[in-house]
Design a protein around this motif. Sequence first.
Motif, PDB file in Angstrom:
ATOM      1  N   GLN A  68     -97.671  21.099  18.157  1.00 18.51           N
ATOM      2  CA  GLN A  68     -99.093  21.208  17.966  1.00 18.51           C
ATOM      3  C   GLN A  68     -99.267  22.874  17.943  1.00 18.51           C
ATOM      4  O   GLN A  68     -98.724  23.564  18.736  1.00 18.51           O
ATOM      5  CB  GLN A  68     -99.665  20.770  19.355  1.00 18.51           C
ATOM      6  CG  GLN A  68    -101.216  20.902  19.317  1.00 18.51           C
ATOM      7  CD  GLN A  68    -101.884  20.196  20.423  1.00 18.51           C
ATOM      8  OE1 GLN A  68    -101.274  19.381  20.933  1.00 18.51           O
ATOM      9  NE2 GLN A  68    -103.116  20.507  21.032  1.00 18.51           N
ATOM     10  N   GLY A  69    -100.045  23.133  16.968  1.00 18.54           N
ATOM     11  CA  GLY A  69    -100.216  24.617  16.686  1.00 18.54           C
ATOM     12  C   GLY A  69     -99.302  25.358  15.686  1.00 18.54           C
ATOM     13  O   GLY A  69     -99.737  26.453  15.179  1.00 18.54           O
ATOM     14  N   SER A  70     -98.211  24.819  15.238  1.00 18.94           N
ATOM     15  CA  SER A  70     -97.159  25.248  14.223  1.00 18.94           C
ATOM     16  C   SER A  70     -97.996  25.132  12.996  1.00 18.94           C
ATOM     17  O   SER A  70     -98.860  24.371  12.417  1.00 18.94           O
ATOM     18  CB  SER A  70     -95.894  24.237  14.081  1.00 18.94           C
ATOM     19  OG  SER A  70     -95.413  24.108  15.305  1.00 18.94           O
ATOM     20  N   GLN A  71     -97.587  26.163  12.215  1.00 18.56           N
ATOM     21  CA  GLN A  71     -98.019  26.300  10.866  1.00 18.56           C
ATOM     22  C   GLN A  71     -96.968  25.403   9.805  1.00 18.56           C
ATOM     23  O   GLN A  71     -95.939  25.939   9.870  1.00 18.56           O
ATOM     24  CB  GLN A  71     -97.942  27.882  10.365  1.00 18.56           C
ATOM     25  CG  GLN A  71     -98.722  28.810  11.265  1.00 18.56           C
ATOM     26  CD  GLN A  71    -100.589  28.337  10.793  1.00 18.56           C
ATOM     27  OE1 GLN A  71    -100.912  28.357   9.641  1.00 18.56           O
ATOM     28  NE2 GLN A  71    -101.295  27.647  11.776  1.00 18.56           N
ATOM     29  N   VAL A  72     -97.786  24.928   8.712  1.00 21.18           N
ATOM     30  CA  VAL A  72     -96.770  24.372   7.805  1.00 21.18           C
ATOM     31  C   VAL A  72     -97.468  24.263   6.368  1.00 21.18           C
ATOM     32  O   VAL A  72     -98.418  24.949   6.442  1.00 21.18           O
ATOM     33  CB  VAL A  72     -96.565  22.771   8.316  1.00 21.18           C
ATOM     34  CG1 VAL A  72     -95.852  22.436   9.452  1.00 21.18           C
ATOM     35  CG2 VAL A  72     -98.066  22.043   8.196  1.00 21.18           C
ATOM     36  N   LEU A  73     -96.586  24.301   5.598  1.00 24.04           N
ATOM     37  CA  LEU A  73     -97.217  24.135   4.105  1.00 24.04           C
ATOM     38  C   LEU A  73     -97.135  22.826   3.480  1.00 24.04           C
ATOM     39  O   LEU A  73     -96.020  22.139   3.724  1.00 24.04           O
ATOM     40  CB  LEU A  73     -96.253  25.208   3.390  1.00 24.04           C
ATOM     41  CG  LEU A  73     -96.593  25.865   2.032  1.00 24.04           C
ATOM     42  CD1 LEU A  73     -98.014  26.374   2.121  1.00 24.04           C
ATOM     43  CD2 LEU A  73     -95.392  26.563   1.400  1.00 24.04           C
TER      44      LEU A  73
END
Length: 94
Positions: A68-73
């Motif tokens: 939760q809170g991770s950045q993804v493309l």
Amino acid sequence: MRDERKKKILKEGVEAKATVLNIKPTGEYLNNLPEFQVKVQIKPKAGEDFIAEMTEILSYSKYDSIRQGSQVLVKYDPEYYKRVIFLQMTETLA
């Protein structure tokens, strides 16, 4: 059907950064890899942020890197925002 949609999104979709809001296993497996339901908040270059959910098959190592809170493309279908696919997971997208 699902693979054709993914190919269409890869070819015609809009790339954007997203923040993982929630990730949970569905209990299903494909080729011994678990399937996860992932909810993300997408921040397009133009327009309002929106939330979408996708179902992805992820190895446990990828799952461990997505919190939760991770950045993804991601890429999403501009005609139907709810259709989204992962491009890559990154810890350092700022």
